[in-house]
Design a protein around this motif. Structure first.
Motif, PDB file in Angstrom:
ATOM      1  N   GLY A 146       0.804  -1.216   0.000  1.00 54.92           N
ATOM      2  CA  GLY A 146       0.000   0.000   0.000  1.00 54.92           C
ATOM      3  C   GLY A 146       0.834   1.262   0.000  1.00 54.92           C
ATOM      4  N   ASP A 147       2.110   1.145   0.358  1.00 57.46           N
ATOM      5  CA  ASP A 147       2.975   2.325   0.407  1.00 57.46           C
ATOM      6  C   ASP A 147       3.679   2.595  -0.918  1.00 57.46           C
ATOM      7  OD1 ASP A 147       2.277   2.851   3.050  1.00 57.46           O
ATOM      8  OD2 ASP A 147       3.965   1.721   3.858  1.00 57.46           O
ATOM      9  N   CYS A 148       4.301   1.569  -1.511  1.00 57.33           N
ATOM     10  CA  CYS A 148       5.071   1.805  -2.739  1.00 57.33           C
ATOM     11  C   CYS A 148       4.450   1.161  -3.988  1.00 57.33           C
ATOM     12  CB  CYS A 148       6.505   1.320  -2.572  1.00 57.33           C
ATOM     13  SG  CYS A 148       6.730  -0.474  -2.563  1.00 57.33           S
ATOM     14  N   GLY A 149       3.411   0.323  -3.825  1.00 55.82           N
ATOM     15  CA  GLY A 149       2.727  -0.279  -4.964  1.00 55.82           C
ATOM     16  C   GLY A 149       3.381  -1.537  -5.512  1.00 55.82           C
ATOM     17  N   TYR A 150       4.448  -1.999  -4.886  1.00 49.69           N
ATOM     18  CA  TYR A 150       5.166  -3.190  -5.351  1.00 49.69           C
ATOM     19  C   TYR A 150       4.325  -4.447  -5.107  1.00 49.69           C
ATOM     20  CZ  TYR A 150       9.223  -6.261  -6.036  1.00 49.69           C
ATOM     21  OH  TYR A 150      10.103  -7.209  -6.492  1.00 49.69           O
ATOM     22  N   VAL A 207       3.993  -8.373  -4.382  1.00 50.02           N
ATOM     23  CA  VAL A 207       4.795  -9.311  -3.608  1.00 50.02           C
ATOM     24  C   VAL A 207       4.256 -10.719  -3.822  1.00 50.02           C
ATOM     25  CG1 VAL A 207       5.588  -9.923  -1.298  1.00 50.02           C
ATOM     26  CG2 VAL A 207       5.162  -7.513  -1.862  1.00 50.02           C
ATOM     27  N   HIS A 208       5.070 -11.580  -4.441  1.00 52.80           N
ATOM     28  CA  HIS A 208       4.654 -12.973  -4.647  1.00 52.80           C
ATOM     29  C   HIS A 208       5.887 -13.856  -4.633  1.00 52.80           C
ATOM     30  CE1 HIS A 208       1.737 -15.980  -5.812  1.00 52.80           C
ATOM     31  NE2 HIS A 208       2.653 -16.491  -6.614  1.00 52.80           N
ATOM     32  N   PRO A 209       5.894 -14.949  -3.908  1.00 52.11           N
ATOM     33  CA  PRO A 209       4.827 -15.553  -3.124  1.00 52.11           C
ATOM     34  C   PRO A 209       4.311 -14.586  -2.050  1.00 52.11           C
ATOM     35  CG  PRO A 209       6.695 -17.054  -3.278  1.00 52.11           C
ATOM     36  CD  PRO A 209       7.121 -15.743  -3.855  1.00 52.11           C
ATOM     37  N   PRO A 210       3.037 -14.804  -1.671  1.00 55.38           N
ATOM     38  CA  PRO A 210       2.379 -13.860  -0.769  1.00 55.38           C
ATOM     39  C   PRO A 210       2.949 -13.859   0.651  1.00 55.38           C
ATOM     40  CG  PRO A 210       0.932 -15.712  -1.283  1.00 55.38           C
ATOM     41  CD  PRO A 210       2.156 -15.884  -2.094  1.00 55.38           C
ATOM     42  N   VAL A 211       3.371 -12.683   1.075  1.00 57.36           N
ATOM     43  CA  VAL A 211       3.794 -12.432   2.455  1.00 57.36           C
ATOM     44  C   VAL A 211       3.293 -11.043   2.836  1.00 57.36           C
ATOM     45  CG1 VAL A 211       5.828 -13.937   2.453  1.00 57.36           C
ATOM     46  CG2 VAL A 211       6.052 -11.572   1.716  1.00 57.36           C
ATOM     47  N   ARG A 212       3.254 -10.754   4.114  1.00 58.64           N
ATOM     48  CA  ARG A 212       2.740  -9.465   4.602  1.00 58.64           C
ATOM     49  C   ARG A 212       3.858  -8.460   4.869  1.00 58.64           C
ATOM     50  NH1 ARG A 212      -2.979  -9.626   4.222  1.00 58.64           N
ATOM     51  NH2 ARG A 212      -3.416 -11.835   4.141  1.00 58.64           N
ATOM     52  N   PHE A 213       4.897  -8.494   4.020  1.00 56.51           N
ATOM     53  CA  PHE A 213       6.046  -7.614   4.170  1.00 56.51           C
ATOM     54  C   PHE A 213       6.537  -7.243   2.777  1.00 56.51           C
ATOM     55  CE2 PHE A 213      10.693  -7.224   4.202  1.00 56.51           C
ATOM     56  CZ  PHE A 213      10.864  -6.224   5.136  1.00 56.51           C
ATOM     57  N   CYS A 214       6.790  -5.976   2.533  1.00 53.95           N
ATOM     58  CA  CYS A 214       7.271  -5.533   1.230  1.00 53.95           C
ATOM     59  C   CYS A 214       8.796  -5.562   1.193  1.00 53.95           C
ATOM     60  CB  CYS A 214       6.775  -4.123   0.927  1.00 53.95           C
ATOM     61  SG  CYS A 214       7.376  -3.496  -0.658  1.00 53.95           S
ATOM     62  N   PRO A 215       9.380  -6.374   0.318  1.00 54.68           N
ATOM     63  CA  PRO A 215      10.833  -6.415   0.228  1.00 54.68           C
ATOM     64  C   PRO A 215      11.425  -5.169  -0.446  1.00 54.68           C
ATOM     65  CG  PRO A 215       9.872  -7.810  -1.451  1.00 54.68           C
ATOM     66  CD  PRO A 215       8.742  -7.315  -0.596  1.00 54.68           C
ATOM     67  N   GLU A 216      10.587  -4.380  -1.081  1.00 53.28           N
ATOM     68  CA  GLU A 216      11.048  -3.192  -1.788  1.00 53.28           C
ATOM     69  C   GLU A 216      11.238  -2.002  -0.837  1.00 53.28           C
ATOM     70  OE1 GLU A 216      12.240  -1.721  -5.549  1.00 53.28           O
ATOM     71  OE2 GLU A 216      11.837  -3.734  -4.877  1.00 53.28           O
ATOM     72  N   CYS A 217      10.245  -1.761   0.048  1.00 52.74           N
ATOM     73  CA  CYS A 217      10.312  -0.586   0.931  1.00 52.74           C
ATOM     74  C   CYS A 217      10.236  -0.938   2.417  1.00 52.74           C
ATOM     75  CB  CYS A 217       9.220   0.411   0.562  1.00 52.74           C
ATOM     76  SG  CYS A 217       7.552  -0.073   1.074  1.00 52.74           S
ATOM     77  N   GLU A 218      10.101  -2.218   2.717  1.00 53.84           N
ATOM     78  CA  GLU A 218      10.031  -2.748   4.082  1.00 53.84           C
ATOM     79  C   GLU A 218       8.744  -2.394   4.816  1.00 53.84           C
ATOM     80  OE1 GLU A 218      13.669  -1.961   6.203  1.00 53.84           O
ATOM     81  OE2 GLU A 218      14.877  -2.853   4.616  1.00 53.84           O
TER      82      GLU A 218
END
Length: 126
Positions: A23-27, A29-40
């Motif tokens: 929701g912050d950077c629009g990246y 994420v798959h496989p599905p996890v509740r953490f964005c590897p792009e912006c943390e």
């Protein structure tokens, strides 16, 4: 099925391929996890995508491993149109396995298996 991947496996009931998105950077994420590897960010939730993509890589299986399984079928990674580094492992169906090519445009469809809706892909018709 768990909390992180439940939407991915059940979205097909409504005809939706649900992929987690930040929701912050629009990246995506798959496989599905509740953490964005792009912006943390931890603001990651499933969202429907178009279901369009292209065959990134594939192989043709030539052995019937269990009864009822076709002797020849395609195992593939499909790059989603929304973000090419989102690769969905799947089968490519509704075409001759020998007709599958790298970069071939495909669209999602779903096969129900008990309470799961398995994403499959088929060629996009011209």
């Amino acid at each position: 099925m768990d909390r992180d991947n439940a939407a991915y496996w059940t979205g097909g009931e409504k005809g939706e391929l649900l992929i987690c998105r930040c929701g912050d950077c629009g990246y995506y994420v798959h496989p599905p996890v509740r953490f964005c590897p792009e912006c943390e960010s931890r603001d990651v939730a499933p969202q429907p995508v178009s279901g369009l993509g292209s065959v990134y890589t594939f192989t043709i299986n030539y052995k019937q491993w269990v009864p009822g399984l076709p002797e020849r079928y395609v195992l593939a990674l499909v790059a989603l149109a929304e973000q090419e580094d989102v690769l969905v492992p799947c089968n490519v169906v509704n075409c001759d396995p020998d007709a599958v090519t790298f970069g071939m445009p495909v669209k999602v469809l779903f096969e129900q298996c008990e309470d799961l809706w398995v994403p499959l892909f088929e060629p996009v018709e011209d």
